[in-house]
Scaffold this motif. Structure first.
Motif, PDB file in Angstrom:
ATOM      1  N   PHE A 195       0.712  -1.211  -0.038  1.00 46.60           N
ATOM      2  CA  PHE A 195       0.049   0.105  -0.221  1.00 46.60           C
ATOM      3  C   PHE A 195       0.808   1.200   0.129  1.00 46.60           C
ATOM      4  O   PHE A 195       0.791   2.244  -0.548  1.00 46.60           O
ATOM      5  N   VAL A 196       1.934   1.265   0.819  1.00 46.41           N
ATOM      6  CA  VAL A 196       2.653   2.371   0.929  1.00 46.41           C
ATOM      7  C   VAL A 196       3.609   2.599  -0.406  1.00 46.41           C
ATOM      8  O   VAL A 196       3.737   3.733  -0.894  1.00 46.41           O
ATOM      9  N   SER A 206       3.459  13.483  15.094  1.00 45.45           N
ATOM     10  CA  SER A 206       3.656  14.780  14.329  1.00 45.45           C
ATOM     11  C   SER A 206       3.024  14.615  13.103  1.00 45.45           C
ATOM     12  O   SER A 206       2.567  15.696  12.575  1.00 45.45           O
ATOM     13  N   ILE A 207       3.556  13.833  12.258  1.00 50.29           N
ATOM     14  CA  ILE A 207       2.949  13.535  10.798  1.00 50.29           C
ATOM     15  C   ILE A 207       1.411  13.524  10.849  1.00 50.29           C
ATOM     16  O   ILE A 207       0.692  14.170  10.163  1.00 50.29           O
ATOM     17  N   LEU A 241      -2.730  10.032   6.418  1.00 54.22           N
ATOM     18  CA  LEU A 241      -3.349  10.005   7.891  1.00 54.22           C
ATOM     19  C   LEU A 241      -3.252   8.653   8.498  1.00 54.22           C
ATOM     20  O   LEU A 241      -2.909   8.493   9.624  1.00 54.22           O
ATOM     21  N   LEU A 242      -3.776   7.799   7.523  1.00 47.07           N
ATOM     22  CA  LEU A 242      -3.873   6.297   7.863  1.00 47.07           C
ATOM     23  C   LEU A 242      -2.457   5.676   8.019  1.00 47.07           C
ATOM     24  O   LEU A 242      -2.156   5.015   9.049  1.00 47.07           O
ATOM     25  N   CYS A 272       1.861   4.018  11.974  1.00 45.14           N
ATOM     26  CA  CYS A 272       3.064   4.005  12.725  1.00 45.14           C
ATOM     27  C   CYS A 272       2.776   4.129  14.168  1.00 45.14           C
ATOM     28  O   CYS A 272       3.704   3.725  14.857  1.00 45.14           O
ATOM     29  N   ILE A 273       1.639   5.135  14.656  1.00 46.89           N
ATOM     30  CA  ILE A 273       1.688   5.264  15.856  1.00 46.89           C
ATOM     31  C   ILE A 273       1.224   4.122  16.754  1.00 46.89           C
ATOM     32  O   ILE A 273       1.708   3.562  17.606  1.00 46.89           O
ATOM     33  N   ILE A 274       0.128   3.234  16.152  1.00 44.36           N
ATOM     34  CA  ILE A 274      -0.268   1.988  16.678  1.00 44.36           C
ATOM     35  C   ILE A 274       0.849   0.921  16.806  1.00 44.36           C
ATOM     36  O   ILE A 274       1.032   0.403  17.860  1.00 44.36           O
TER      37      ILE A 274
END
Length: 429
Positions: free
Chosen positions: A58-59, A166-167, A181-182, A187-189
């Motif tokens: 996906f990325v 931050s992103i 945003l996803l 990355c946060i999770i």
């Protein structure tokens, strides 16, 4: 043509990751694919491995749009300065690319005002690149068993988490590019999942009183550090039962000799002028020895008796894994430490500068093999290095204990001039 390039990038990157993982398993056939997925998923298993590959695709797909479109637009913007726009439009119509990309290229050559890219557009592109980089680095750490650079990327979970936050905030404020945003939320999770468990559950021995504890202070003093008095004053202020040091040079041996007033028992090993180790103790040191878990950086061993129980200590300082040979040497040493720890019958404390964080697969294998746990558990990640670059702080100094030993408290000490912060722990035997 552009769609072929995008599809190649989209499929190629996750396929390459899976191929590397399969090669590392040494298996063939259908079983190799499942084993490769397990490797990619790390401690989270096969399904997470599959999810990681889907996310990488996906990325990669989003990144391919960014690269292909941006390069071609920039290429035609440059040519527009020397050639007639009408001629370029005819050329673009003949290109074997999608209609969407043709429209972008025609717009770029027909609108000269578009040459001045707005500041908002530049900032947006940089945040997109940051999101891609944060995602790739966050994932690469799970492949650390295969490669030095992947393994190095596993150590900065806190930094990846802060970058992801931050992103995420940026894309939430600009209200555009929900796809990124996803990505930032992902990355946060995954980084929160590695960090939060170190703060829970609450320590099981929180109700103990300090008088029942064994306090140990550990410090990598740094060979080039000359703030001898700061280290000595810290030891006097903390009043540990045992103080241990690594990177003890001959000059540090002379300066630390004053600690004999507090600690009547002493053991040391000097491998070279730079990489010595020392144990100072208020309790008698028995069975002191030096053990070579690898060809480099030998470890200092000793037994102490606490409340009638014999406790074994292993002071370690593996090599710094900045080159392939030192990477291999460190990993072999960690493996040997884990195997040795599993055979020790006494309650065991393994401590020192391990040159590795808790998120490395080699660390995880060591503690699993040795039936050890990190004294940090329940107290936070407690970064210790490097003091000269606080934004890059990572936890590479550790107290590992066997199940018979509880942890009342662990914390970092003040900066004493080294590139490492000291660690002080109160253990319940």
């Amino acid at each position: 043509m552009d769609s072929i390039i995008r599809n190649t990038i989209t499929i190629g990157l996750p396929t390459l990751m899976l191929f590397i993982a399969i090669a590392a398993t040494g298996k063939t056939g259908e079983a190799a694919v499942w084993s490769g997925l397990v490797k990619v998923g790390g401690s989270f298993g096969m399904l997470i491995g599959l999810g990681v590959l889907v996310f990488v695709g996906f990325v990669a797909n989003s990144f391919s749009y960014f690269v292909v479109d941006s390069l071609l637009v920039r290429f035609y913007q440059k040519r527009r300065e020397l050639e007639q726009p009408e001629q370029l439009v005819i050329e673009i119509d003949k290109l074997p690319i999608t209609n969407d990309l043709k429209i972008k290229l025609k717009w770029a050559v027909l609108h000269r005002n578009n040459q001045i890219i707005s500041l908002k557009h530049v900032i947006l592109k940089w945040f997109i690149l940051a999101a891609i980089l944060d995602a790739l680095l966050s994932i690469a750490g799970y492949l650390g068993a295969f490669n030095l650079f992947f393994e190095l990327s596993s150590h900065f979970k806190l930094q990846y988490l802060l970058a992801g936050l931050s992103i995420f905030i940026f894309f939430a404020l600009v209200r555009s590019k929900k796809i990124w945003l996803l990505v930032s939320a992902f990355c946060i999770i995954i980084n929160l999942a590695e960090i939060v468990p170190w703060y829970f559950p609450a320590p099981a021995f929180a109700g103990s009183t300090p008088g029942q504890n064994l306090r140990i202070l550990h410090s990598n003093v740094l060979t080039s550090n000359r703030r001898y008095s700061d280290v000595i004053s810290l030891v006097k202020a903390e009043k540990p039962d045992i103080a241990v040091f690594v990177e003890v040079s001959t000059s540090w041996v002379r300066e630390l000799a004053v600690l004999s007033e507090m600690f009547p028992y002493y053991s040391s090993y000097q491998e070279s002028d730079r990489f010595g180790s020392a144990i100072y103790s208020k309790l008698p040191l028995n069975n002191t020895s030096v053990k070579a878990f690898s060809k480099q950086r030998k470890s200092l061993l000793a037994d102490v008796t606490v409340q009638g129980k014999i406790i074994s200590l292993i002071l370690v300082h593996p090599t710094v894994p900045i080159k392939h040979h030192s990477f291999i040497a460190r990993n072999k040493q960690l493996t040997a430490i884990g195997e040795y720890a599993a055979q020790v019958k006494n309650p065991l404390i393994v401590l020192g500068d391990f040159n590795i964080t808790m998120w490395s697969p080699f660390y995880k294998n060591m503690v699993k093999t040795g039936n050890l746990r990190n004294a940090r558990s329940g107290f936070g990640i407690l970064p210790t290095w490097p003091t000269f670059m606080p934004l890059a702080y990572i936890p590479i100094d550790h107290f590992l204990v066997s199940k018979e030993i509880g942890v009342f408290k662990i914390r970092t000490g003040r900066n004493v001039g080294s590139d490492h912060l000291p660690l002080i722990t109160d253990l319940v035997i």
